[in-house]
Motif scaffolding. Sequence first.
Motif, PDB file in Angstrom:
ATOM      1  N   LEU A   7      11.975  34.442  -6.871  1.00  0.00           N
ATOM      2  CA  LEU A   7      13.371  34.862  -6.900  1.00  0.00           C
ATOM      3  C   LEU A   7      13.434  36.364  -6.716  1.00  0.00           C
ATOM      4  CD1 LEU A   7      16.432  34.513  -7.468  1.00  0.00           C
ATOM      5  CD2 LEU A   7      15.901  34.753  -9.909  1.00  0.00           C
ATOM      6  N   LEU A   8      14.134  36.812  -5.688  1.00  0.00           N
ATOM      7  CA  LEU A   8      14.409  38.230  -5.471  1.00  0.00           C
ATOM      8  C   LEU A   8      15.832  38.496  -5.947  1.00  0.00           C
ATOM      9  CD1 LEU A   8      13.893  41.068  -4.355  1.00  0.00           C
ATOM     10  CD2 LEU A   8      14.555  40.216  -2.086  1.00  0.00           C
ATOM     11  N   GLN A  32      14.488  31.649 -14.521  1.00  0.00           N
ATOM     12  CA  GLN A  32      13.172  31.896 -15.112  1.00  0.00           C
ATOM     13  C   GLN A  32      12.804  30.816 -16.123  1.00  0.00           C
ATOM     14  OE1 GLN A  32      14.243  36.143 -15.991  1.00  0.00           O
ATOM     15  NE2 GLN A  32      12.151  36.540 -15.316  1.00  0.00           N
ATOM     16  N   ALA A  33      13.794  30.319 -16.847  1.00  0.00           N
ATOM     17  CA  ALA A  33      13.525  29.228 -17.794  1.00  0.00           C
ATOM     18  C   ALA A  33      13.130  27.954 -17.066  1.00  0.00           C
ATOM     19  CB  ALA A  33      14.755  28.977 -18.665  1.00  0.00           C
ATOM     20  N   ALA A  34      13.751  27.720 -15.902  1.00  0.00           N
ATOM     21  CA  ALA A  34      13.450  26.520 -15.123  1.00  0.00           C
ATOM     22  C   ALA A  34      12.175  26.665 -14.291  1.00  0.00           C
ATOM     23  CB  ALA A  34      14.624  26.192 -14.198  1.00  0.00           C
ATOM     24  N   ASN A  35      11.743  27.909 -14.090  1.00  0.00           N
ATOM     25  CA  ASN A  35      10.552  28.183 -13.271  1.00  0.00           C
ATOM     26  C   ASN A  35       9.618  29.133 -14.031  1.00  0.00           C
ATOM     27  OD1 ASN A  35      11.376  27.014 -10.403  1.00  0.00           O
ATOM     28  ND2 ASN A  35      13.153  28.136 -11.195  1.00  0.00           N
ATOM     29  N   PRO A  36       9.021  28.670 -15.124  1.00  0.00           N
ATOM     30  CA  PRO A  36       8.214  29.552 -15.971  1.00  0.00           C
ATOM     31  C   PRO A  36       7.011  30.175 -15.267  1.00  0.00           C
ATOM     32  CG  PRO A  36       7.879  27.253 -16.570  1.00  0.00           C
ATOM     33  CD  PRO A  36       9.039  27.287 -15.634  1.00  0.00           C
TER      34      PRO A  36
END
Length: 214
Positions: A7-8, A32-36
């Motif tokens: 993610l940018l 960020q929670a979904a893609n640790p």
Amino acid sequence: MNSHPHLLHLDSSARRTGFSRHIGAKYAQAWQAANPHGRYTYRDLVKQPVPFIDEAWTQICDTVLAEQITDPGRIHEAVRTPAQRKAWEIVEPLLAELLSADELLIGVPMYNYSVPASLKAWIDQVTFPRARLTARVVVTAARGGAYGPGTPREPMDHQERYLRDFFRGHFAVDEVAFVTVEMVNSLVDPALAAFRQLHLDSVAAALKTVEAMR
């Protein structure tokens, strides 16, 4: 999207507590929670402004067009002079971040019916080569008034329309998701006080939309 997505995240509001920043931060936190294990890159275009393009940049662009260089990995071949190398040192990391992103999140307020100069400087730096961008693009926007469909000021919206046109015309991105907070000026302008509830409803809707998008 790959197993370790990128993610940018860009912010361009001059307000440290601006609504475009606030809604964008909520999206980034959820992402960020979904893609640790994902990669998160953040650029504050106000605290660390991107320089405006210069003549050396235009010379690189001219060579890219003249020699029909369409592969982003070959743009460096168009860099020939010391001044052009200096310009390329600015462009290269920005373009690399953009092209490696699976999602692009931009926090952007409306300034004078359009986008801030801080964001426009970034856009100008990355506008070559003309290439397809595969990233999902999400814009968290804020506006002092109301410019949505059917409003009197809809024709004066050069914020959302500009960003849609840019990503569609330059990077072939047909869908850009907008999460917009409107009537921000109702919090400070007595003449707009009657629209304060509309603003509060807009914030609530934006937060709900961000939650649903993740």
